[in-house]
Design a protein around this motif. Structure first.
Motif, mmCIF file in Angstrom:
data_model
loop_
_atom_site.group_PDB
_atom_site.id
_atom_site.type_symbol
_atom_site.label_atom_id
_atom_site.label_comp_id
_atom_site.label_asym_id
_atom_site.label_seq_id
_atom_site.Cartn_x
_atom_site.Cartn_y
_atom_site.Cartn_z
ATOM 1 N N THR A 54 0.449 -1.571 0.418
ATOM 2 C CA THR A 54 -0.055 0.094 0.242
ATOM 3 C C THR A 54 1.005 1.290 0.016
ATOM 4 O OG1 THR A 54 -2.216 -1.199 0.914
ATOM 5 C CG2 THR A 54 -1.417 1.238 1.303
ATOM 6 N N VAL A 55 1.979 1.885 0.348
ATOM 7 C CA VAL A 55 2.894 2.299 0.412
ATOM 8 C C VAL A 55 3.374 2.669 -0.779
ATOM 9 C CG1 VAL A 55 4.831 3.215 1.623
ATOM 10 C CG2 VAL A 55 3.443 1.948 3.393
ATOM 11 N N TRP A 56 3.732 1.182 -1.051
ATOM 12 C CA TRP A 56 4.717 1.706 -2.746
ATOM 13 C C TRP A 56 3.780 2.814 -3.551
ATOM 14 C CZ3 TRP A 56 8.084 2.334 -5.922
ATOM 15 C CH2 TRP A 56 7.956 2.087 -6.787
ATOM 16 N N LEU A 57 1.959 1.544 -3.745
ATOM 17 C CA LEU A 57 1.320 1.994 -4.351
ATOM 18 C C LEU A 57 0.761 4.101 -4.271
ATOM 19 C CD1 LEU A 57 -1.606 -0.385 -5.053
ATOM 20 C CD2 LEU A 57 -0.021 0.329 -6.484
ATOM 21 N N SER A 58 0.670 3.951 -3.378
ATOM 22 C CA SER A 58 0.897 5.530 -2.377
ATOM 23 C C SER A 58 1.441 6.408 -3.271
ATOM 24 C CB SER A 58 0.259 5.660 -1.236
ATOM 25 O OG SER A 58 2.273 5.447 -0.605
ATOM 26 N N LEU A 59 3.133 5.611 -3.898
ATOM 27 C CA LEU A 59 3.446 6.490 -4.033
ATOM 28 C C LEU A 59 3.654 6.622 -5.720
ATOM 29 C CD1 LEU A 59 7.038 5.601 -1.398
ATOM 30 C CD2 LEU A 59 5.409 8.408 -1.593
ATOM 31 N N THR A 60 2.197 6.207 -6.033
ATOM 32 C CA THR A 60 3.067 6.345 -7.432
ATOM 33 C C THR A 60 1.284 6.805 -8.146
ATOM 34 O OG1 THR A 60 1.462 3.498 -7.959
ATOM 35 C CG2 THR A 60 4.107 3.424 -7.682
ATOM 36 N N ASP A 61 1.301 7.327 -9.405
ATOM 37 C CA ASP A 61 -0.567 7.015 -10.637
ATOM 38 C C ASP A 61 -1.199 5.834 -10.641
ATOM 39 O OD1 ASP A 61 1.549 6.150 -12.334
ATOM 40 O OD2 ASP A 61 0.977 7.836 -13.523
ATOM 41 N N ALA A 62 -1.003 4.539 -9.741
ATOM 42 C CA ALA A 62 -1.713 3.508 -10.198
ATOM 43 C C ALA A 62 -3.176 4.338 -10.875
ATOM 44 C CB ALA A 62 -1.420 2.428 -9.581
ATOM 45 N N GLU A 63 -3.856 3.203 -11.388
ATOM 46 C CA GLU A 63 -5.412 3.195 -11.481
ATOM 47 C C GLU A 63 -5.528 2.687 -12.814
ATOM 48 O OE1 GLU A 63 -6.199 7.730 -13.277
ATOM 49 O OE2 GLU A 63 -4.484 7.463 -14.794
ATOM 50 N N GLY A 64 -6.737 2.531 -12.831
ATOM 51 C CA GLY A 64 -7.079 1.544 -13.909
ATOM 52 C C GLY A 64 -6.952 0.168 -13.215
ATOM 53 N N SER A 65 -5.746 -0.617 -12.939
ATOM 54 C CA SER A 65 -5.584 -1.754 -13.087
ATOM 55 C C SER A 65 -4.354 -2.070 -11.688
ATOM 56 C CB SER A 65 -5.668 -2.831 -13.596
ATOM 57 O OG SER A 65 -4.965 -4.007 -13.602
ATOM 58 N N VAL A 66 -4.207 -2.608 -10.409
ATOM 59 C CA VAL A 66 -3.270 -2.255 -10.016
ATOM 60 C C VAL A 66 -1.994 -3.326 -10.688
ATOM 61 C CG1 VAL A 66 -4.206 -2.281 -7.482
ATOM 62 C CG2 VAL A 66 -3.483 -4.371 -8.734
ATOM 63 N N ARG A 67 -2.123 -3.998 -12.011
ATOM 64 C CA ARG A 67 -1.198 -4.751 -12.545
ATOM 65 C C ARG A 67 -0.620 -3.819 -14.108
ATOM 66 N NH1 ARG A 67 -3.227 -10.858 -13.014
ATOM 67 N NH2 ARG A 67 -2.688 -11.177 -10.780
ATOM 68 N N ALA A 68 -1.596 -2.600 -13.996
ATOM 69 C CA ALA A 68 -1.374 -1.763 -14.994
ATOM 70 C C ALA A 68 0.270 -0.817 -14.736
ATOM 71 C CB ALA A 68 -2.853 -0.915 -14.971
ATOM 72 N N GLU A 69 0.968 -0.086 -15.602
ATOM 73 C CA GLU A 69 2.185 0.651 -15.417
ATOM 74 C C GLU A 69 1.603 1.028 -14.356
ATOM 75 O OE1 GLU A 69 4.421 0.364 -18.958
ATOM 76 O OE2 GLU A 69 4.507 -1.708 -19.424
ATOM 77 N N SER A 70 2.324 1.777 -13.955
ATOM 78 C CA SER A 70 2.416 2.899 -12.936
ATOM 79 C C SER A 70 3.590 3.322 -13.094
ATOM 80 C CB SER A 70 1.810 2.987 -12.254
ATOM 81 O OG SER A 70 2.499 1.539 -11.025
ATOM 82 N N GLU A 71 4.000 4.434 -12.325
ATOM 83 C CA GLU A 71 5.273 5.178 -12.266
ATOM 84 C C GLU A 71 5.524 6.205 -11.066
ATOM 85 O OE1 GLU A 71 6.759 9.789 -14.484
ATOM 86 O OE2 GLU A 71 5.010 9.050 -15.340
ATOM 87 N N PHE A 72 6.517 6.115 -10.798
ATOM 88 C CA PHE A 72 7.091 6.478 -9.080
ATOM 89 C C PHE A 72 6.440 7.994 -9.494
ATOM 90 C CE2 PHE A 72 9.645 8.056 -6.463
ATOM 91 C CZ PHE A 72 9.307 7.415 -5.068
ATOM 92 N N ILE A 73 5.952 8.712 -8.450
ATOM 93 C CA ILE A 73 5.926 10.070 -8.246
ATOM 94 C C ILE A 73 6.297 10.790 -7.129
ATOM 95 C CG2 ILE A 73 4.147 10.273 -9.906
ATOM 96 C CD1 ILE A 73 1.969 10.671 -7.903
ATOM 97 N N GLY A 74 6.544 10.023 -6.276
ATOM 98 C CA GLY A 74 7.343 10.343 -4.999
ATOM 99 C C GLY A 74 5.619 11.002 -4.300
ATOM 100 N N PHE A 75 5.971 11.770 -3.402
ATOM 101 C CA PHE A 75 4.726 12.793 -2.837
ATOM 102 C C PHE A 75 4.316 13.184 -3.593
ATOM 103 C CE2 PHE A 75 8.773 10.655 0.072
ATOM 104 C CZ PHE A 75 7.895 10.340 1.115
#
Length: 316
Positions: A54-75
């Protein structure tokens, strides 16, 4: 006649022979931790792995699906959420309002009922069973039941009020009354839990301080204030902790009575309902994870604040 010698034991009575290998000695000295280690590791994995994810997901722009590619966006998500005055901070306010009011009523009513059930009387066991009945039903079933009772058109509550000349009330449909109606439902269901905890604490108290205060001429209120309550305070704090954390996390009653978003105007949208909507209605997993992490920190901070006084007393 042959002399029987008992086996030599290690110092301290641990029952280990002097020629035992070093690893066996260490295992024997730490056996209580070794036996508990598998269960502790399993519980830790159940907590650490989901929390870390959950902490990792909170630092990304994950949307649509948790398996979709996401980008690390920090805080960035944290900054966006903490600056959200339309949904996040109102949800924080509703969560605090719901928890504090429900907890206050449940502790006060729970204490009153526990004191009434403390002394034996005729039919006591049947009264205890009746009081604990709300705990038998699931929160969703309780929410649906009260949703029907508080229905503005066919609900039993308005029919009873009508017999006394009182007009129909909005209850769950009103923007200003919905949150307090759900608080009432929560108090109805979970006060018996507080009663159970406090009654267990009362039955474990010694009778000698009560008898001494009674002999000295103390009234019932004085005995409760100066004898019973101080002795019962550790149990009261346990009840507040358990019920307070549970009230903070309330979801099922709110969702069962108001549905998505906590109502059309988000009138009962707490942090749990808000995070659920972000995840399953809008699929914004990065933002919802951020809300959940902040919610987790609020819960931990609340626990720390509630136990601060006890820690100070323990140090003395």
């Amino acid at each position: 006649m042959a002399t029987v010698t008992s086996p030599r034991r290690a110092p301290g009575g641990a029952g280990v022979m002097p020629d035992t290998p070093g690893w066996a000695r260490w295992a024997n000295d730490h056996r209580k931790w070794l036996f508990a280690a598998p269960a502790m590791a399993f519980v830790a994995a159940l907590i650490v792995i989901p929390l870390g994810w959950t902490v990792w997901l909170s630092l990304t722009d994950a949307e649509g699906s948790v398996r979709a590619e996401s980008e690390f966006i920090g805080f960035r998500n944290y900054l966006d959420v903490l600056s959200d005055t339309d949904r996040f901070w109102p949800a924080v306010g509703r969560t605090a309002t719901f928890t504090l009011i429900a907890l206050a009523f449940e502790v006060v009513l729970g204490m009153a009922v526990a004191l009434l059930l403390w002394r034996p009387f005729k039919g006591q066991k049947w009264v205890r069973v009746a009081i604990l009945l709300p705990l038998v039903a699931t929160p969703v079933a309780v929410g649906m039941m009260w949703r029907l009772i508080f229905d503005p058109n066919i609900g039993l509550a308005n029919q009873v009020l009508g017999r006394f000349g009182v007009g129909p009330q909005p209850w769950l449909t009103g923007q200003n009354s919905a949150l307090y109606t759900t608080i009432f439902i929560d108090v109805w269901q979970w006060t018996p839990m507080v009663v159970l905890i406090l009654l267990a604490g009362l039955t474990s108290l010694s009778e000698e301080p009560q008898e001494a205060a009674r002999i000295d001429g103390a009234s019932s209120w004085q005995r409760f204030r100066h004898v019973t309550l101080p002795l019962l305070m550790p149990t009261v704090i346990v009840a507040i902790l358990l019920r307070g954390i549970d009230a903070l996390k309330t979801f099922d009653i709110l969702y069962a009575t108001k549905g998505k978003g906590g109502g059309s105007f988000h009138e009962v949208e707490t942090l749990n309902v808000y995070a659920y909507g972000l995840s399953f209605d809008y699929n914004e997993y990065g933002v919802s994870s951020t809300v959940l992490i902040l919610f987790f920190l609020i819960i931990v901070g609340s626990m720390w604040a509630l136990t601060a006084r006890r820690r100070k007393e323990a140090k003395r």
